[in-house]
Design a protein around this motif. Structure first.
Motif, PDB file in Angstrom:
ATOM      1  N   THR A  13       0.849  -1.184   0.000  1.00 30.61           N
ATOM      2  CA  THR A  13       0.000   0.000   0.000  1.00 30.61           C
ATOM      3  C   THR A  13       0.887   1.236   0.000  1.00 30.61           C
ATOM      4  O   THR A  13       1.717   1.409   0.889  1.00 30.61           O
ATOM      5  CB  THR A  13      -0.933   0.013   1.225  1.00 30.61           C
ATOM      6  N   THR A  14       0.705   2.104  -0.998  1.00 27.45           N
ATOM      7  CA  THR A  14       1.569   3.277  -1.181  1.00 27.45           C
ATOM      8  C   THR A  14       0.764   4.556  -1.044  1.00 27.45           C
ATOM      9  O   THR A  14      -0.299   4.701  -1.663  1.00 27.45           O
ATOM     10  CB  THR A  14       2.240   3.243  -2.569  1.00 27.45           C
ATOM     11  N   VAL A  15       1.286   5.501  -0.234  1.00 25.39           N
ATOM     12  CA  VAL A  15       0.615   6.788  -0.038  1.00 25.39           C
ATOM     13  C   VAL A  15       1.668   7.887   0.028  1.00 25.39           C
ATOM     14  O   VAL A  15       2.861   7.632   0.167  1.00 25.39           O
ATOM     15  CB  VAL A  15      -0.217   6.804   1.262  1.00 25.39           C
ATOM     16  N   LEU A  16       1.197   9.154  -0.075  1.00 25.94           N
ATOM     17  CA  LEU A  16       2.072  10.308   0.141  1.00 25.94           C
ATOM     18  C   LEU A  16       1.818  10.901   1.516  1.00 25.94           C
ATOM     19  O   LEU A  16       2.723  11.273   2.226  1.00 25.94           O
ATOM     20  CB  LEU A  16       1.844  11.355  -0.960  1.00 25.94           C
ATOM     21  N   GLY A  17       0.544  10.994   1.870  1.00 26.30           N
ATOM     22  CA  GLY A  17       0.175  11.493   3.189  1.00 26.30           C
ATOM     23  C   GLY A  17      -1.324  11.354   3.345  1.00 26.30           C
ATOM     24  O   GLY A  17      -2.084  12.034   2.659  1.00 26.30           O
ATOM     25  N   THR A  18      -1.769  10.478   4.202  1.00 29.05           N
ATOM     26  CA  THR A  18      -3.191  10.202   4.332  1.00 29.05           C
ATOM     27  C   THR A  18      -3.423   9.382   5.591  1.00 29.05           C
ATOM     28  O   THR A  18      -2.497   9.144   6.362  1.00 29.05           O
ATOM     29  CB  THR A  18      -3.702   9.441   3.087  1.00 29.05           C
ATOM     30  N   SER A  19      -4.658   8.928   5.798  1.00 25.03           N
ATOM     31  CA  SER A  19      -4.956   8.039   6.925  1.00 25.03           C
ATOM     32  C   SER A  19      -5.776   6.859   6.407  1.00 25.03           C
ATOM     33  O   SER A  19      -6.685   7.023   5.592  1.00 25.03           O
ATOM     34  CB  SER A  19      -5.718   8.784   8.023  1.00 25.03           C
ATOM     35  N   PHE A  20      -5.436   5.676   6.891  1.00 21.30           N
ATOM     36  CA  PHE A  20      -6.064   4.467   6.374  1.00 21.30           C
ATOM     37  C   PHE A  20      -5.843   3.322   7.353  1.00 21.30           C
ATOM     38  O   PHE A  20      -5.001   3.396   8.250  1.00 21.30           O
ATOM     39  CB  PHE A  20      -5.471   4.093   5.009  1.00 21.30           C
ATOM     40  N   ASN A  21      -6.604   2.252   7.141  1.00 21.26           N
ATOM     41  CA  ASN A  21      -6.532   1.075   8.001  1.00 21.26           C
ATOM     42  C   ASN A  21      -6.155  -0.137   7.161  1.00 21.26           C
ATOM     43  O   ASN A  21      -6.643  -0.324   6.040  1.00 21.26           O
ATOM     44  CB  ASN A  21      -7.883   0.819   8.674  1.00 21.26           C
ATOM     45  N   ILE A  22      -5.261  -0.992   7.698  1.00 23.26           N
ATOM     46  CA  ILE A  22      -4.894  -2.235   7.034  1.00 23.26           C
ATOM     47  C   ILE A  22      -5.102  -3.381   8.018  1.00 23.26           C
ATOM     48  O   ILE A  22      -4.660  -3.316   9.162  1.00 23.26           O
ATOM     49  CB  ILE A  22      -3.430  -2.229   6.553  1.00 23.26           C
ATOM     50  N   LYS A  23      -5.760  -4.426   7.524  1.00 26.69           N
ATOM     51  CA  LYS A  23      -5.976  -5.621   8.337  1.00 26.69           C
ATOM     52  C   LYS A  23      -5.391  -6.812   7.596  1.00 26.69           C
ATOM     53  O   LYS A  23      -5.848  -7.154   6.509  1.00 26.69           O
ATOM     54  CB  LYS A  23      -7.470  -5.830   8.578  1.00 26.69           C
ATOM     55  N   SER A  24      -4.353  -7.427   8.174  1.00 23.07           N
ATOM     56  CA  SER A  24      -3.644  -8.520   7.499  1.00 23.07           C
ATOM     57  C   SER A  24      -3.100  -9.499   8.537  1.00 23.07           C
ATOM     58  O   SER A  24      -1.888  -9.602   8.739  1.00 23.07           O
ATOM     59  CB  SER A  24      -2.504  -7.959   6.630  1.00 23.07           C
ATOM     60  N   TYR A  25      -4.001 -10.224   9.172  1.00 28.73           N
ATOM     61  CA  TYR A  25      -3.588 -11.211  10.174  1.00 28.73           C
ATOM     62  C   TYR A  25      -3.163 -12.509   9.497  1.00 28.73           C
ATOM     63  O   TYR A  25      -3.741 -12.915   8.479  1.00 28.73           O
ATOM     64  CB  TYR A  25      -4.724 -11.499  11.152  1.00 28.73           C
ATOM     65  N   GLU A  26      -2.165 -13.166  10.076  1.00 24.78           N
ATOM     66  CA  GLU A  26      -1.653 -14.406   9.498  1.00 24.78           C
ATOM     67  C   GLU A  26      -2.669 -15.538   9.532  1.00 24.78           C
ATOM     68  O   GLU A  26      -2.630 -16.437   8.694  1.00 24.78           O
ATOM     69  CB  GLU A  26      -0.371 -14.831  10.233  1.00 24.78           C
ATOM     70  N   ASP A  27      -3.586 -15.516  10.501  1.00 24.53           N
ATOM     71  CA  ASP A  27      -4.573 -16.587  10.599  1.00 24.53           C
ATOM     72  C   ASP A  27      -5.853 -16.274   9.832  1.00 24.53           C
ATOM     73  O   ASP A  27      -6.844 -16.990   9.941  1.00 24.53           O
ATOM     74  CB  ASP A  27      -4.902 -16.866  12.071  1.00 24.53           C
ATOM     75  N   GLU A  28      -5.847 -15.205   9.047  1.00 25.08           N
ATOM     76  CA  GLU A  28      -6.996 -14.852   8.228  1.00 25.08           C
ATOM     77  C   GLU A  28      -6.574 -14.777   6.767  1.00 25.08           C
ATOM     78  O   GLU A  28      -5.514 -14.241   6.435  1.00 25.08           O
ATOM     79  CB  GLU A  28      -7.602 -13.527   8.685  1.00 25.08           C
ATOM     80  N   ASN A  29      -7.403 -15.277   5.886  1.00 29.39           N
ATOM     81  CA  ASN A  29      -7.048 -15.385   4.475  1.00 29.39           C
ATOM     82  C   ASN A  29      -7.199 -14.070   3.713  1.00 29.39           C
ATOM     83  O   ASN A  29      -6.628 -13.897   2.646  1.00 29.39           O
ATOM     84  CB  ASN A  29      -7.923 -16.460   3.807  1.00 29.39           C
ATOM     85  N   THR A  30      -7.959 -13.146   4.254  1.00 29.24           N
ATOM     86  CA  THR A  30      -8.265 -11.905   3.548  1.00 29.24           C
ATOM     87  C   THR A  30      -7.470 -10.725   4.104  1.00 29.24           C
ATOM     88  O   THR A  30      -7.348 -10.555   5.315  1.00 29.24           O
ATOM     89  CB  THR A  30      -9.774 -11.588   3.648  1.00 29.24           C
TER      90      THR A  30
END
Length: 308
Positions: free
Chosen positions: A166-183
């Motif tokens: 995920t690439t940004v210059l300046g912003t706010s965002f949420n990322i969800k990437s747990y190892e025990d979840e496929n999505t």
């Protein structure tokens, strides 16, 4: 052999004072570096003092035949440019790597070297260099985090997860990437972000209240609209189960309360549950789920929940 010892050995090699074994070590490293095709750029100037000694060593070889001298200059200079570049990168990304983690049941705020602020959700890890010294500000994430990135158009901010960048210059965002979840999910609160896969294929350009959900097995993804404030309520200690399956709610509860839940009746897993809890206590949530699904539960050893 640590970095300091290797630099000393490199200087010794330039001075022509290496033993046969020491000379072999340096030349073996050089050979491996060539196979790895390490790029050389201006960052290698950090070790300019070593290169100056190389030049002095070359000048001392004036009695060698012209052709042999030319080969020596190219060989020695190339070798130490690669060595010094490698040492710089090794220092930057290994010795000074910062790693911050949260346990299940814990959240933590992290301030990055550029002033960006990251809120780590439970069971998450973020790693980043002590100083952002390259053209991009790269961090790695496992788990879930909300980012408020300091704007810098000359130095893009990149978050690397298992399958996405995920690439940004300046912003706010949420990322969800747990190892025990496929999505993997990326959702934007302000500004714009670009999401690419490992092959640098652009999957989405996201703006406010838009989210991409990426399946790591099938490599399929969807672009959805959502109320981002509702999606990131976890930052406010608010637990929301929004018409999700009992199976998904279990994973959420295990991370939130640092517990293990065992379901004895598989037919419960596909039932949908909905609930909102402010600063929730485990027993209150379990009582609510028991009412919604008709199940019963018992707590064993304070950390294991048995649901019948």
């Amino acid at each position: 052999m640590n970095t300091k010892e290797f630099i000393e050995l490199a200087q010794k090699y330039v001075a022509g004072k290496c033993t046969w074994e020491e000379k072999k070590k340096v030349e073996t490293f050089f050979e491996k570096s060539q196979h790895q095709q390490i790029a050389i750029d201006d960052e290698s100037k950090i070790y300019q003092n070593i290169l100056n000694k190389i030049n002095l060593r070359i000048q001392q070889q004036q009695l060698i035949k012209k052709r042999r001298k030319r080969k020596t200059i190219i060989g020695v200079s190339s070798m130490f440019l690669i060595i010094t570049f490698f040492l710089f990168k090794w220092n930057n990304f290994h010795n000074n790597l910062q790693v911050v983690s949260t346990k299940y049941g814990e959240q933590k705020e992290v301030v990055l070297p550029d002033g960006s602020v990251v809120m780590l959700n439970a069971g998450s890890t973020i790693s980043f260099p002590e100083n952002f010294s390259s053209d991009t500000r790269d961090v790695k994430l496992k788990g879930e985090a909300f980012f408020k990135v300091t704007h810098n158009k000359n130095h893009p901010f990149k978050v690397k997860t298992e399958s996405l960048i995920t690439t940004v210059l300046g912003t706010s965002f949420n990322i969800k990437s747990y190892e025990d979840e496929n999505t993997i999910q990326v959702a934007v609160k302000t500004g714009k972000v670009k999401v690419t896969d490992k092959n640098k294929n652009v999957l989405a350009l996201l703006t406010k209240n838009h989210m991409i959900s990426y399946n790591q097995k099938s490599h399929l993804y969807t672009n959805d609209t959502l109320n981002i404030d509702k999606y990131i309520v976890w930052k406010e200690k608010l637990l929301v189960l929004d018409n999700i399956t009992f199976e998904k709610s279990i994973k959420t509860l295990e991370k939130w309360f640092d517990i293990t839940i065992e379901v004895k009746n598989p037919s419960l897993l596909n039932r949908k549950v909905t609930g909102t809890y402010k600063n929730p206590e485990l027993t209150n949530v379990l009582e609510s789920l028991s009412f919604l699904t008709g199940c019963t539960y018992k707590i064993e050893n304070n950390r294991t929940i048995i649901i019948n």
